[in-house]
Design an enzyme around this catalytic site. Structure first.
Site, PDB file in Angstrom:
ATOM      1  N   SER A 295      27.751  38.601  39.917  1.00  0.00           N
ATOM      2  CA  SER A 295      28.811  37.889  40.640  1.00  0.00           C
ATOM      3  C   SER A 295      28.640  37.901  42.153  1.00  0.00           C
ATOM      4  O   SER A 295      29.150  37.025  42.840  1.00  0.00           O
ATOM      5  CB  SER A 295      30.178  38.470  40.270  1.00  0.00           C
TER       6      SER A 295
ATOM      7  N   LYS B 100      33.087  33.888  44.516  1.00  0.00           N
ATOM      8  CA  LYS B 100      34.412  33.606  45.062  1.00  0.00           C
ATOM      9  C   LYS B 100      34.470  32.316  45.870  1.00  0.00           C
ATOM     10  O   LYS B 100      35.537  31.721  46.031  1.00  0.00           O
ATOM     11  CB  LYS B 100      34.890  34.781  45.914  1.00  0.00           C
TER      12      LYS B 100
ATOM     13  N   GLU C 141      45.206  37.560  50.236  1.00  0.00           N
ATOM     14  CA  GLU C 141      45.132  39.016  50.186  1.00  0.00           C
ATOM     15  C   GLU C 141      43.665  39.376  50.045  1.00  0.00           C
ATOM     16  O   GLU C 141      42.880  38.594  49.517  1.00  0.00           O
ATOM     17  CB  GLU C 141      45.923  39.554  48.986  1.00  0.00           C
TER      18      GLU C 141
END
Ligand SMILES: Cc1ncc(COP(=O)(O)O)c(C=O)c1O
Lengths: 411, 267
Positions: free
Chosen positions: A390, A97, A119
């Site tokens: 990830s 991310k 969010e």
């Protein structure tokens, strides 16, 4: 990024943000001007050599990419496949991310905006956004469902340490989808100076394409690493799918390689035949949610249904429109992985490789385990599978500890 | 001319703006919402806007969200909304429907247009559907002669404003402020500017929504707009009341105040 790669990026979505029948913009008119501004900023930034150089330098010097492509030999032996792990868990903040938030933070500055909102579900994207906001000296407000602020108190503390304001959302189901609604409401009211730093490859155009462009380095790196390390492309690429950013990030570079199979693993929760799962493609239907036409978990009247997954990062009742399109076109296959299968894979990776994965990423490991025998049968040899790891599992230690019953003094 | 158009013509002849009152279908119950909307008509609200409750209402502030949640928790279905529209239309007041897009796609755009027409609804206000995404609705609304109200906003460029208005029929909805629904102590300065921008490109009546809560505000907005759209303030009458009877009384009082407001000589 090469000119060819950029041209390929530009060919999909179309100018209005459609991936086939998916995507587009289902938003209040008040937001269209901001989305147009963002579309233009994204387009000119990607064409601007200095922007790309700055982004590349940040990814290298700050986030620690390229992430390793690691041949997981003991895991490979267990799965009957040669498994290469794309170690996004080693990035700063512990997940893929960071790529997205750094890209969008740079864009925010380029647009002259001074405030970002985001969010978050489990808090991973919130922490990543707060990190980038600190680095770029941006005001940062993170919307988080009240239920999640209680479940993820540590991440709330992290965001606050980084200087962000965390706003618990008390409407609707008080989870991720409601946090997203609240962020949209903030954006409508404050759109002049605020960028909505969306956390996955979903939402209205240009977000799905923009987020993909910022995370596509995962696949670009992995493809080159495969060629360098094993002298060939893999037989398959596997990733977990929540909103879809890490999966698109690793898929994108391989989409035009016809022999590389693409597998997205959705959160099957307690099973897609129950009503407790988050598998929007496998178990959902065509609809409109959060600004795009895509697959959605909904009831007969089009009301969004609450999703369930043991993994907070996959616990979302929609999916990015490009995945819906990749599914419809048959280019990628989407399969569900249950909570139990994911946790078994979580334990397996811990014990075979000494890597504690995020529970999200554990879905990809479990998926790879499931497809390995089929691929081996089909190919008549041991398949090579690149799995996108990830994120790291530090954030999940409590959940996993409870799941395995290993919290407390006795074992 | 559509029935909404007739209501605007009539008000224009009386030298005043139309009062549009909004209530979610099924709030607090199906029968309760019919009673509430009927009370609004009796109090002098000219046009009723029935909102289809939706799980993810991104354009709405806390009051409408709460009312929608209550309606959904009560089990209201899209078919109930059509029944409510039919019952309220029977009062003789034009009934327009406001809806997020997903419930309509799910019902089937053409099927919904057909059933809305059969129920006596005048058309749709679509807060998250822009004309570029509306092909199916453009076709269905033409087929059944329904009105189409798309939103314009202070941030809309001139080109978008003209394009959006061109796709409207019945009336145009101008969002007075950049923000979600909810009564505010002041209405915005941006609204009159936006209304005059719309007037430059169309003869259609312009309704202004978002923020109106008192008779005085209704008078002010009615001074420059053709329609004054009130939602949260009316809904709060029912939301804050200990029981429906008390809520209906409050609703009648506020409805009458607003109706007087649009008749006050602020223009
Ligand atoms: C480690 C990790 N992987 C995957 C995801 C799922 O998101 P996406 O599908 O956008 O990659 C998350 C979301 O929080 C995450 O933290």
């Amino acid at each position: 990024m090469s000119a060819d790669a950029l041209a390929a990026t530009g060919s999909r979505p179309d100018a209005a943000g459609h991936f086939g029948r998916f995507g587009g913009r289902f938003v209040p008119e008040a937001l269209v001007a901001a989305l147009d501004e963002l579309t233009e900023a994204h387009r000119t930034a990607m064409a601007d050599e200095s922007f790309r150089a700055e982004f590349a330098a940040l990814l290298r010097d700050y986030a620690g990419t390229p992430s390793l492509l690691y041949p997981a030999e003991r895991l490979s032996a267990k799965l009957g496949a040669r498994v290469l792990l794309k170690r996004e868990d080693l990035n700063h903040t512990g997940a893929h991310k960071v790529r997205n938030v750094l890209g969008q933070a740079l864009l925010t500055r380029r647009m002259g905006k001074t405030r970002v909102i985001a969010e978050t579900g489990a808090g991973q994207h919130g922490v990543a956004t707060a990190t980038a906001a600190a680095l770029f000296d941006l005001e940062c407000v993170v919307y988080m469902g009240e239920v999640d602020t209680e479940r993820q108190a540590l991440n709330v503390a992290r965001m606050r340490m980084l200087g962000a304001t965390v706003v618990p959302v008390t409407t609707g189901s008080r989870t991720l989808k409601d946090a997203m609604n609240e962020a949209m409401r903030d954006w409508v009211a404050n759109v002049d100076g605020t960028h909505y730093l969306i956390g996955t490859a979903a939402g209205p155009h240009p977000f799905p394409a923009l987020v993909r462009d910022f995370v596509r380095g995962i696949g670009d790196e992995a493809r080159q690493q495969c060629l360098d390390q094993i002298g060939a492309l893999p037989d398959a690429v596997a990733a977990c799918v929540g909103g879809g950013s890490n999966a698109l990030g690793i898929f994108h570079a391989f989409v035009d390689d016809p022999d590389v199979r693409l597998y997205g693993f959705e959160a099957g929760g307690e099973g897609v035949t129950t009503d407790r799962h988050a598998a929007s493609i496998t178990g959902g239907s065509l609809g409109v949610l959060h600004g795009a036409r895509t697959y959605v978990l909904q009831d007969a009247d089009g009301q969004t249904v609450e999703s369930h997954s043991i993994s907070a990062g996959l616990d979302y009742p929609g999916v990015g429109p490009e995945h819906a399109w990749l599914h419809d076109s048959g280019r990628a296959s989407y399969l569900p992985v249950t909570d139990d299968e994911a946790m078994a894979a979580f334990e397996l990776l811990c014990r075979t490789e000494g890597i504690i994965p995020a529970i999200e990423s554990s879905h990809a490991i479990a998926g790879a385990a499931a497809i390995a025998p089929k691929l081996a049968a089909e190919l008549g040899r041991e398949p090579t599978i690149v799995v996108n790891l990830s994120g790291r599992g530090d954030k999940d230690v409590h959940t996993a500890g409870e799941y395995f019953g290993i919290l407390g003094k006795e074992q | 001319m559509s029935r909404i158009g007739v209501a605007f013509e009539k008000a224009r002849a009386e030298g005043r703006a139309v009062l549009v009152g909004c209530m979610p279908a099924g709030f607090p119950t199906v029968e309760g919402s019919i009673a509430a909307m009927t009370a609004m008509v009796e109090a002098g609200v000219d046009v009723i806007e029935v909102e289809i409750p939706y799980s993810d209402p991104v354009m709405d502030g806390p009051v409408i969200q709460k009312a929608s949640d209550i309606a959904l928790a009560g089990g209201v279905r899209t078919a109930d909304t059509l029944r409510i529209i039919e019952a309220v239309a029977a009062t003789g007041a034009p009934v327009v429907t406001m809806t997020y897009w997903n419930p309509i796609e799910r019902y089937g755009v053409d099927a919904f247009a057909r059933d809305l027409d059969a129920a006596g609804g005048t058309g749709l206000i679509t807060p998250d559907l822009i004309p570029e995404e509306a092909d199916e609705w453009l076709a269905a609304s033409d087929a059944y002669g329904l009105d189409r109200t798309f939103l314009v906003a202070p941030s809309s460029t001139d080109a978008r404003l003209a394009m959006t208005v061109e796709h409207c029929r019945g009336f145009v909805y101008a969002t007075a402020i950049m923000g979600v629904t909810g009564a505010r102590s002041q209405t915005s300065d941006a609204a009159p500017v936006l209304v005059s921008r719309v007037r430059q490109v169309t003869e259609l009546p312009v309704g202004v929504g978002l923020g109106v809560g008192t008779g005085a505000q209704a008078g002010t907005v009615g001074g420059y707009a053709d329609g004054v759209i009130v939602g949260s303030a009316l809904i709060r009458c029912v939301l804050d009341a200990p029981d429906l009877g008390t809520g209906l009384t409050a609703l009648r009082t506020l409805g009458a105040e607003l109706a007087e407001g649009v008749r006050a000589p602020a223009r």
